[in-house]
Design a protein around this motif. Structure first.
Motif, PDB file in Angstrom:
ATOM      1  N   LEU A 104     -38.919 -14.734  74.171  1.00 23.02           N
ATOM      2  CA  LEU A 104     -38.885 -15.645  75.320  1.00 23.02           C
ATOM      3  C   LEU A 104     -39.844 -16.813  75.112  1.00 23.02           C
ATOM      4  O   LEU A 104     -39.503 -17.977  75.376  1.00 23.02           O
ATOM      5  N   LEU A 105     -41.048 -16.531  74.648  1.00 23.55           N
ATOM      6  CA  LEU A 105     -42.029 -17.593  74.412  1.00 23.55           C
ATOM      7  C   LEU A 105     -41.569 -18.544  73.311  1.00 23.55           C
ATOM      8  O   LEU A 105     -41.838 -19.751  73.370  1.00 23.55           O
ATOM      9  N   CYS A 106     -40.865 -18.017  72.290  1.00 25.03           N
ATOM     10  CA  CYS A 106     -40.308 -18.889  71.250  1.00 25.03           C
ATOM     11  C   CYS A 106     -39.324 -19.879  71.863  1.00 25.03           C
ATOM     12  O   CYS A 106     -39.334 -21.077  71.546  1.00 25.03           O
ATOM     13  N   ALA A 107     -38.464 -19.384  72.741  1.00 22.76           N
ATOM     14  CA  ALA A 107     -37.461 -20.250  73.368  1.00 22.76           C
ATOM     15  C   ALA A 107     -38.091 -21.303  74.273  1.00 22.76           C
ATOM     16  O   ALA A 107     -37.531 -22.389  74.458  1.00 22.76           O
ATOM     17  N   LEU A 108     -39.258 -20.986  74.837  1.00 23.27           N
ATOM     18  CA  LEU A 108     -39.932 -21.916  75.752  1.00 23.27           C
ATOM     19  C   LEU A 108     -40.894 -22.857  75.037  1.00 23.27           C
ATOM     20  O   LEU A 108     -41.482 -23.733  75.676  1.00 23.27           O
ATOM     21  N   SER A 109     -41.065 -22.704  73.733  1.00 22.20           N
ATOM     22  CA  SER A 109     -42.062 -23.483  72.990  1.00 22.20           C
ATOM     23  C   SER A 109     -41.732 -24.970  72.996  1.00 22.20           C
ATOM     24  O   SER A 109     -40.585 -25.372  72.808  1.00 22.20           O
ATOM     25  N   GLN A 110     -42.779 -25.772  73.187  1.00 16.96           N
ATOM     26  CA  GLN A 110     -42.638 -27.224  73.201  1.00 16.96           C
ATOM     27  C   GLN A 110     -43.284 -27.899  72.000  1.00 16.96           C
ATOM     28  O   GLN A 110     -43.230 -29.120  71.868  1.00 16.96           O
ATOM     29  N   SER A 111     -43.897 -27.115  71.125  1.00 13.82           N
ATOM     30  CA  SER A 111     -44.543 -27.676  69.936  1.00 13.82           C
ATOM     31  C   SER A 111     -44.514 -26.630  68.832  1.00 13.82           C
ATOM     32  O   SER A 111     -44.269 -25.440  69.084  1.00 13.82           O
ATOM     33  N   LEU A 112     -44.775 -27.087  67.618  1.00  9.81           N
ATOM     34  CA  LEU A 112     -44.787 -26.165  66.483  1.00  9.81           C
ATOM     35  C   LEU A 112     -45.894 -25.129  66.637  1.00  9.81           C
ATOM     36  O   LEU A 112     -45.695 -23.946  66.336  1.00  9.81           O
ATOM     37  N   GLY A 113     -47.055 -25.545  67.130  1.00  8.56           N
ATOM     38  CA  GLY A 113     -48.159 -24.608  67.320  1.00  8.56           C
ATOM     39  C   GLY A 113     -47.796 -23.501  68.305  1.00  8.56           C
ATOM     40  O   GLY A 113     -48.095 -22.322  68.078  1.00  8.56           O
ATOM     41  N   MET A 114     -47.143 -23.859  69.416  1.00 10.64           N
ATOM     42  CA  MET A 114     -46.713 -22.854  70.392  1.00 10.64           C
ATOM     43  C   MET A 114     -45.683 -21.911  69.778  1.00 10.64           C
ATOM     44  O   MET A 114     -45.712 -20.698  70.022  1.00 10.64           O
ATOM     45  N   LEU A 115     -44.786 -22.474  68.979  1.00  8.56           N
ATOM     46  CA  LEU A 115     -43.750 -21.651  68.360  1.00  8.56           C
ATOM     47  C   LEU A 115     -44.349 -20.652  67.363  1.00  8.56           C
ATOM     48  O   LEU A 115     -43.953 -19.476  67.331  1.00  8.56           O
ATOM     49  N   VAL A 116     -45.315 -21.096  66.581  1.00 10.50           N
ATOM     50  CA  VAL A 116     -45.968 -20.203  65.618  1.00 10.50           C
ATOM     51  C   VAL A 116     -46.711 -19.086  66.352  1.00 10.50           C
ATOM     52  O   VAL A 116     -46.645 -17.910  65.961  1.00 10.50           O
ATOM     53  N   ALA A 117     -47.409 -19.423  67.440  1.00  4.40           N
ATOM     54  CA  ALA A 117     -48.124 -18.407  68.213  1.00  4.40           C
ATOM     55  C   ALA A 117     -47.149 -17.390  68.804  1.00  4.40           C
ATOM     56  O   ALA A 117     -47.417 -16.175  68.808  1.00  4.40           O
ATOM     57  N   ALA A 118     -45.996 -17.863  69.283  1.00  2.00           N
ATOM     58  CA  ALA A 118     -44.983 -16.963  69.834  1.00  2.00           C
ATOM     59  C   ALA A 118     -44.405 -16.063  68.752  1.00  2.00           C
ATOM     60  O   ALA A 118     -44.097 -14.885  68.999  1.00  2.00           O
ATOM     61  N   ARG A 119     -44.260 -16.586  67.554  1.00  3.31           N
ATOM     62  CA  ARG A 119     -43.760 -15.769  66.441  1.00  3.31           C
ATOM     63  C   ARG A 119     -44.749 -14.677  66.057  1.00  3.31           C
ATOM     64  O   ARG A 119     -44.351 -13.587  65.628  1.00  3.31           O
ATOM     65  N   VAL A 120     -46.029 -14.953  66.214  1.00  2.00           N
ATOM     66  CA  VAL A 120     -47.035 -13.915  65.965  1.00  2.00           C
ATOM     67  C   VAL A 120     -46.858 -12.773  66.963  1.00  2.00           C
ATOM     68  O   VAL A 120     -46.918 -11.591  66.597  1.00  2.00           O
ATOM     69  N   ILE A 121     -46.622 -13.107  68.232  1.00  5.91           N
ATOM     70  CA  ILE A 121     -46.389 -12.071  69.245  1.00  5.91           C
ATOM     71  C   ILE A 121     -45.131 -11.275  68.904  1.00  5.91           C
ATOM     72  O   ILE A 121     -45.109 -10.046  69.010  1.00  5.91           O
ATOM     73  N   GLN A 122     -44.090 -11.981  68.485  1.00 11.32           N
ATOM     74  CA  GLN A 122     -42.882 -11.288  68.027  1.00 11.32           C
ATOM     75  C   GLN A 122     -43.200 -10.339  66.873  1.00 11.32           C
ATOM     76  O   GLN A 122     -42.710  -9.205  66.820  1.00 11.32           O
ATOM     77  N   GLY A 123     -44.017 -10.809  65.952  1.00 10.14           N
ATOM     78  CA  GLY A 123     -44.373  -9.999  64.786  1.00 10.14           C
ATOM     79  C   GLY A 123     -45.147  -8.751  65.158  1.00 10.14           C
ATOM     80  O   GLY A 123     -45.009  -7.710  64.513  1.00 10.14           O
TER      81      GLY A 123
END
Length: 477
Positions: free
Chosen positions: A93-112
């Motif tokens: 969900l956080l990946c889909a809501l990401s507005q920047s590359l930094g937010m997307l990377v942080a969300a991918r860590v949570i996914q991981g």
């Protein structure tokens, strides 16, 4: 005997729960690569520098795998498996809501964080809940989605990006996660280890720090464009942590991974071979969709569909792996197959719009078949001669090395691509295509060099063992 007794309904549904979790994980690992160029455009980033989105997930999984068994024994399989699905879904969900590359990377860590716990804990549940006579059947069932995910992932990702948006490649995880979480809470037995073991926390920190520092150093040459001095400091720091870990592991009673594992020659060759041979395999899912979309002008859907031959050929090769290994032996299969894999990866340097598309599809199909044989042979030879007492630790280290090697493969490919892009200038399509061609050539040569590792096997290694199928619980990716 299993450590718990299941009622008939739970025994029937439990493999489905673990299979769904495995499907979520493998689908996510393959659906993302096709969407990277579209994600880069929306986030105002260079599509050639999006590797951190892939590396963040793989590295997080690699870091947590060694602790997954201890965490499940300490807190119970139901809580941890439920929490893993929850974290994976929240990260999606956080990946889909990401507005920047930094937010997307942080969300991918949570996914991981969720992905690192789902499959190891799921395999642990199956191992403890079913008699050994049922394990082959159950494990075959739950690993089937691991083959289906790579088959439909790139195509589904391409279609979602082209006809909806890249956000949906993450949002589709939510209903599956809700269903899986409900089923886990209602049906999964809450099992813990019979003995409370002490976790090697210091070893975990040293080993994890080594992986993170080395990965950041390689990524610093690519996306982050760090000064070479900083890259060297990170690299030396990572190697120092790794050396400190192995020196400490040699003198304590229960290390995270015991150095004595490497006294088994097939294990030592298999682990090092996995690490270096998988650099090319790890780079392919990242590089190929970028080549097709950025350099050759394919649409996301066309790029995704072009990856289908790779997955189909990989599935078709599975039944042939066992007779080939039994007839030729691990040394011959792995040495010859590694050279062939490197040649095929290097041949993608010739891919262009001038060549018929059928040639590209044949190339990808051949790579899929050779890769499949490579994975089966490498994983099996790594574990086949280990004593029963070392099997769990050896399998854990293999799982970590698989994830780490794929992460390093992406980082290496991105660093090479970034370097060649800077060298050629990449002012036009021809310059960009040349940068991709040089990158594929280098990755192919690096893969071929791993054949020298497999030459260290003897002709008889592995022949005395009865199993030439992947050992229970291994990761095929």
């Amino acid at each position: 005997m299993p450590s718990v007794l299941l009622d008939a309904r739970t025994a029937r549904l439990l493999p489905w729960i673990v299979a769904i979790a495995f499907f979520m994980q493998t689908l996510d690992g393959t659906i993302l690569n096709t969407a990277l160029p579209s994600m880069a455009r929306d986030l105002a980033e260079d599509p050639l520098r999006m590797q951190s989105v892939v590396i963040a997930y793989m590295l997080t999984v690699a870091l947590l795998i060694p602790a997954s068994g201890w965490i499940a024994d300490r807190f119970g399989t139901r809580k941890i498996f439920f929490g893993a699905i929850l974290l994976f879904s929240l990260g999606s969900l956080l990946c889909a809501l990401s507005q920047s590359l930094g937010m997307l990377v942080a969300a991918r860590v949570i996914q991981g964080l969720g992905g690192a716990l789902m499959m190891p804990v799921g395999r642990l549940v199956v191992l403890r809940a079913y008699p050994r006579t049922e394990l082959v059947r159950i494990m075959s069932f739950i690993t089937l989605p691991g083959l289906v995910g790579p088959l439909i992932g790139p195509t589904l990702g391409g279609w979602l990006v082209e006809f909806a948006s890249w956000h949906w490649i993450f949002l589709i995880n939510l209903p599956v996660g809700l269903l899986g979480g409900y089923a886990v809470w209602k049906l999964l037995p809450d099992m813990r280890g019979a003995l409370r073991t002490r976790f090697d926390g210091i070893g975990f920190l040293l080993f994890g720090a080594a992986m993170v520092l080395i990965s950041i150093a390689l990524e610093g040459l690519g996306e982050l464009r760090m000064p070479h001095v900083r890259v060297m400091l990170l690299l030396m720091g990572g190697l120092a942590c790794l050396a400190a870990y192995w020196l400490r592991a040699a003198r304590i009673e229960a290390p995270l991974f015991a150095p004595s594992l490497f006294l088994t020659r097939t294990f030592a060759v298999g682990i090092l071979g996995n690490l270096f041979a998988r650099l090319g395999s790890g780079a392919l899912p990242f590089l190929t969709p970028l080549l097709l979309q950025v350099a050759m002008g394919y649409s996301p859907a066309e790029a995704g569909m072009s990856m289908i031959p790779l997955a189909l050929a990989a599935m078709a090769m599975k039944p042939l792996a066992r007779p080939l290994i039994e007839r030729l032996g691990y040394r011959n299969v792995l040495t010859g197959n590694t050279l062939l894999l490197g040649i095929l990866i290097a041949s993608l340097a010739l891919a262009s719009n001038e060549l018929p598309r059928a040639v590209l599809l044949v190339q990808l199909g051949l790579i899929g078949a050779v890769n499949s044989l490579q994975f089966t042979a490498m994983n099996t030879v790594t574990l086949i001669d280990l004593r029963d007492a070392d099997a769990s630790s050896g399998n854990g280290l293999l799982s970590v090395v698989v994830q780490l090697a794929m992460s390093l493969g992406v980082a290496t490919a991105a660093a090479l691509l970034g370097g060649f892009t800077s060298t050629t200038g990449a002012d036009g399509v021809d310059d960009l295509h040349q940068a991709f061609s040089l990158t594929f050539l280098c990755i192919g040569v690096l893969s071929m060099l791993a054949a020298t590792i497999f030459l260290q096997l003897s002709r008889e290694d592995g022949r005395s063992a009865r199993r030439t199928e992947p050992v229970e619980g291994e990761v095929e990716g």
